[in-house]
Scaffold this active site. Structure first.
Site, PDB file in Angstrom:
ATOM      1  N   GLU A  21     -13.235   4.365   6.853  1.00 51.89           N
ATOM      2  CA  GLU A  21     -12.400   4.497   8.037  1.00 51.89           C
ATOM      3  C   GLU A  21     -11.614   5.795   7.913  1.00 51.89           C
ATOM      4  O   GLU A  21     -11.363   6.281   6.800  1.00 51.89           O
ATOM      5  CB  GLU A  21     -11.455   3.304   8.196  1.00 51.89           C
ATOM      6  CG  GLU A  21     -10.444   3.145   7.087  1.00 51.89           C
ATOM      7  CD  GLU A  21      -9.525   1.946   7.295  1.00 51.89           C
ATOM      8  OE1 GLU A  21      -9.665   1.270   8.325  1.00 51.89           O
ATOM      9  OE2 GLU A  21      -8.669   1.707   6.430  1.00 51.89           O
ATOM     10  N   SER A  37       0.827  -1.204   0.000  1.00 56.48           N
ATOM     11  CA  SER A  37       0.000   0.000   0.000  1.00 56.48           C
ATOM     12  C   SER A  37       0.864   1.257   0.000  1.00 56.48           C
ATOM     13  O   SER A  37       1.604   1.503  -0.943  1.00 56.48           O
ATOM     14  CB  SER A  37      -0.965  -0.029   1.185  1.00 56.48           C
ATOM     15  OG  SER A  37      -1.929   0.986   1.086  1.00 56.48           O
ATOM     16  N   THR A  92     -11.433  -1.433  13.805  1.00 52.52           N
ATOM     17  CA  THR A  92     -10.567  -0.753  12.844  1.00 52.52           C
ATOM     18  C   THR A  92     -10.109  -1.712  11.742  1.00 52.52           C
ATOM     19  O   THR A  92      -9.697  -2.835  12.012  1.00 52.52           O
ATOM     20  CB  THR A  92      -9.332  -0.189  13.568  1.00 52.52           C
ATOM     21  OG1 THR A  92      -9.777   0.647  14.640  1.00 52.52           O
ATOM     22  CG2 THR A  92      -8.472   0.614  12.621  1.00 52.52           C
ATOM     23  N   ASP A 142      -3.263   6.687  -3.054  1.00 59.51           N
ATOM     24  CA  ASP A 142      -2.016   6.143  -2.543  1.00 59.51           C
ATOM     25  C   ASP A 142      -1.483   5.148  -3.575  1.00 59.51           C
ATOM     26  O   ASP A 142      -2.131   4.892  -4.599  1.00 59.51           O
ATOM     27  CB  ASP A 142      -2.217   5.526  -1.158  1.00 59.51           C
ATOM     28  CG  ASP A 142      -3.103   4.295  -1.165  1.00 59.51           C
ATOM     29  OD1 ASP A 142      -3.900   4.146  -2.115  1.00 59.51           O
ATOM     30  OD2 ASP A 142      -3.010   3.478  -0.228  1.00 59.51           O
ATOM     31  N   LYS A 197     -11.866  -0.990   0.836  1.00 57.30           N
ATOM     32  CA  LYS A 197     -11.687   0.397   0.450  1.00 57.30           C
ATOM     33  C   LYS A 197     -11.220   0.471  -0.998  1.00 57.30           C
ATOM     34  O   LYS A 197     -10.457  -0.374  -1.464  1.00 57.30           O
ATOM     35  CB  LYS A 197     -10.715   1.103   1.383  1.00 57.30           C
ATOM     36  CG  LYS A 197      -9.355   0.451   1.554  1.00 57.30           C
ATOM     37  CD  LYS A 197      -8.566   1.183   2.618  1.00 57.30           C
ATOM     38  CE  LYS A 197      -7.217   0.521   2.863  1.00 57.30           C
ATOM     39  NZ  LYS A 197      -7.345  -0.775   3.566  1.00 57.30           N
ATOM     40  N   ASP A 220      -1.264   1.924  -4.131  1.00 59.89           N
ATOM     41  CA  ASP A 220      -2.059   0.810  -4.651  1.00 59.89           C
ATOM     42  C   ASP A 220      -3.507   1.219  -4.922  1.00 59.89           C
ATOM     43  O   ASP A 220      -4.351   0.377  -5.210  1.00 59.89           O
ATOM     44  CB  ASP A 220      -1.994  -0.408  -3.726  1.00 59.89           C
ATOM     45  CG  ASP A 220      -2.702  -0.190  -2.402  1.00 59.89           C
ATOM     46  OD1 ASP A 220      -2.707   0.957  -1.914  1.00 59.89           O
ATOM     47  OD2 ASP A 220      -3.239  -1.164  -1.842  1.00 59.89           O
ATOM     48  N   ASP A 276      -6.074   2.266  -3.223  1.00 54.36           N
ATOM     49  CA  ASP A 276      -7.257   1.898  -2.440  1.00 54.36           C
ATOM     50  C   ASP A 276      -7.654   3.008  -1.468  1.00 54.36           C
ATOM     51  O   ASP A 276      -8.641   2.872  -0.742  1.00 54.36           O
ATOM     52  CB  ASP A 276      -7.066   0.568  -1.703  1.00 54.36           C
ATOM     53  CG  ASP A 276      -5.979   0.589  -0.642  1.00 54.36           C
ATOM     54  OD1 ASP A 276      -5.231   1.589  -0.552  1.00 54.36           O
ATOM     55  OD2 ASP A 276      -5.853  -0.399   0.109  1.00 54.36           O
ATOM     56  N   ARG A 277      -6.910   4.116  -1.456  1.00 54.12           N
ATOM     57  CA  ARG A 277      -7.248   5.259  -0.622  1.00 54.12           C
ATOM     58  C   ARG A 277      -7.389   6.515  -1.478  1.00 54.12           C
ATOM     59  O   ARG A 277      -6.870   6.582  -2.597  1.00 54.12           O
ATOM     60  CB  ARG A 277      -6.181   5.492   0.451  1.00 54.12           C
ATOM     61  CG  ARG A 277      -6.175   4.466   1.565  1.00 54.12           C
ATOM     62  CD  ARG A 277      -5.021   4.738   2.522  1.00 54.12           C
ATOM     63  NE  ARG A 277      -5.112   3.938   3.740  1.00 54.12           N
ATOM     64  CZ  ARG A 277      -4.651   2.710   3.865  1.00 54.12           C
ATOM     65  NH1 ARG A 277      -4.070   2.121   2.837  1.00 54.12           N
ATOM     66  NH2 ARG A 277      -4.770   2.057   5.011  1.00 54.12           N
TER      67      ARG A 277
END
Length: 538
Positions: free
Chosen positions: A346, A94, A322, A248, A360, A250, A252-253
């Site tokens: 999150e 990530s 979390t 980011d 995500k 990879d 996913d954010r």
């Protein structure tokens, strides 16, 4: 990544894959014929790790759905869903530094693994440590290995179905500056804009192509702040862009920044969550989903904004532990109850829009956000102004999250024992199992305590938490009479005591003042950082 049994290298990847394969055979029906999905990013050794992973499964007779090219992480669970595969593996670290890599496992439900499977896989690995293959080329020669053709197209078809304002998108004058943070997000983000009929974004050229050395940033994490986005800010200023959007490495954010009063404001994950949550609620209602059938999920350390919004509007809101392994599984539980889970998130800038994936996804969140920004512009609102309207309606939510650094595990244990069993007779109460949590913090009465380490919740009829309990880590949440909520917990990977705090007030100024008092008390009264000589990164 380096040599050693506690590091990630060819041998440990093979051992992990062998243990996982054997575990799947024992726990998933038709695992071999259903197969596993394997993807990887651009990091050093990611491709070779993915190839060895595939070889372990092929050698045992598994079908393997293998992505030869880079994919963004959410495509692996999406492919598990589409192919009804037994599991999925993504090789990525990530947004970690360049020397890191990781092995991410998804179960047959297309969610990351949770207990008991994580422990079961770990135990199975120990029984299969001797490599039964070491072949990087099986993915190119075996009939059991197949590219999942058409799945990426299917992903973008489902993503396109989330768009409701294509005509407005096409005509917008809004300009977005985009950075992939040296990762693999660019082609996926670009296609996301295309299927939403949005004009092309402006690229941060220095960071748009995959680079495993992350040459222009110390930490390839857009959550780090303006330092990680300095090139994006320069690009946005040169091109007069209205918004900065960042994935980011990879993808996913999603991070978002907007110029407010001449300065770039980087929105927090909680602020983005409020915007996307409100947008998801509006869109769900607009397509005729009854309010009492709409649900949303957030991690327990994220903002309570969605919970407050649910109280006012009448939809279902649930907290999860979390991490998206918990959030995704909670979403599946809600769907099984007949709810439409419109949104989940999150605070670490991870967001799920609709039911595309149960993880995500920075690409779907990006396209969905961009379309909503266009709609807000039609209303005459910036993102920040829209956020202010939400706060005016539901309350001003301010947060402060940070951590204490403590290298002594015994000191950390003592701190939590004193919080849990009292500061006067800690040892006696510990032996007797008698909890003596603080009754007042920062001068405010404590109205709720939830301790997910020992399994105590003062606000449930039987004093048992509804969230999973784990004695392997410390995690205590306090609610105060002034609408403050904060969680203190240990980190699983770093010598830190982390805290996540939030307060809802009638004005931003009042909320910030009151929260500052509470946060100071976390350090002074609970952690007692000066007494123990602990560093506080506030």
């Amino acid at each position: 990544m380096e040599a050693g049994f506690s590091r990630m290298n060819d041998l440990t990847v093979l051992q992990t894959s062998q243990g996982l394969a054997k575990y799947l055979l024992e726990n998933v029906d038709d695992a071999k014929s259903r197969g596993v999905v394997i993807g990887h990013d651009h990091r050093h050794h990611s491709e070779s790790f993915a190839r060895l992973t595939a070889a372990a499964f092929i050698t045992l007779g598994f079908r393997v759905w293998y992505y030869h090219e880079y994919v963004h992480t959410p495509l692996v669970p999406y492919t598990v869903k589409k192919k009804k595969a037994a599991a999925g593996i993504m090789i990525t670290a990530s947004h970690n530094p360049k020397q890191d890599n990781g092995y991410k496992v998804y179960w047959e439900n297309a969610c990351q693994i949770i207990p008991p499977h994580d422990q079961g896989i770990a135990e199975m690995i120990l029984h299969h440590l001797k490599p039964w293959t070491w072949d990087y080329d099986l993915v190119d020669t075996s009939d059991l290995c197949q590219e999942p053709d058409g799945v990426i197209d299917s992903y973008f078809e489902e993503l396109a179905a989330l768009s409701r304002f294509q005509a407005d998108n096409e005509k917008t004058s809004l300009k977005f500056a985009y950075t992939a943070m040296h990762g693999i997000g660019y082609p996926f983000a670009k296609r996301g804009f295309e299927v939403f009929n949005l004009p092309p974004f402006i690229t941060v050229d220095e960071q748009i192509m995959p680079d495993p050395n992350f040459s222009t940033v110390e930490f390839p994490n857009p959550e780090e702040g303006k330092g990680s986005l300095s090139l994006a800010i320069q690009t946005a200023d040169r091109s007069n862009a209205h918004l900065i959007v960042a994935n980011d490495p990879d993808a996913d954010r999603l991070a978002i920044a907007e110029k407010v009063n001449g300065e770039w404001k980087l929105f927090t994950g909680n602020q983005i969550g409020a915007v996307l949550g409100a947008a998801s609620f509006e869109k769900a209602k607009s397509v005729g989903i009854p309010t009492d059938k709409i649900a949303m999920v957030a991690s327990t350390v994220s903002s309570k904004f969605l919970g407050r919004m649910a109280e006012v509007e009448g939809f279902r809101f649930e907290e999860a532990l979390t991490g998206f392994k918990w959030i995704g599984n909670k979403s599946i539980d809600l769907e099984n109850e007949g709810y439409h889970v419109a949104f989940a998130y999150e605070e670490a800038i991870g967001f799920t829009i609709g039911d595309l994936v149960k993880d995500k996804d920075g690409v779907s969140a990006l396209a969905f956000f961009a379309e909503w920004a266009v709609q807000l512009e039609k209303r005459g609102l910036t993102i920040n102004q829209y956020l202010e309207t939400l706060y005016a309606k539901y309350g001003y939510f301010v947060s402060e999250n940070s951590y204490f650094i403590c290298d002594d595990k015994q000191t950390i244990q003592t701190i939590f024992e004193r919080i849990r069993y009292g500061y006067e007779a800690t040892s006696e109460n510990l032996k007797a199992g008698k909890y003596e949590y603080p009754k007042e913090i920062a001068g405010y009465r404590v109205v709720g305590v939830r301790d997910l380490t020992v399994g105590y919740d003062s606000n449930t009829p039987d004093n048992r938490p509804t969230l999973p309990v784990s004695s392997s880590s410390e995690m205590i949440t306090f609610k105060l009479e002034n609408n403050a909520v904060f969680t203190i917990r240990t980190s699983g990977t770093e010598p830190k005591i982390k805290y996540y705090s939030e307060l809802r007030g009638d004005s931003e100024e009042q909320a910030r003042t009151d929260l500052s008092k509470v946060v100071q008390a976390i350090g002074d009264e609970l952690v007692e950082y000066e007494q123990y000589g602990i560093t506080w990164r506030r």
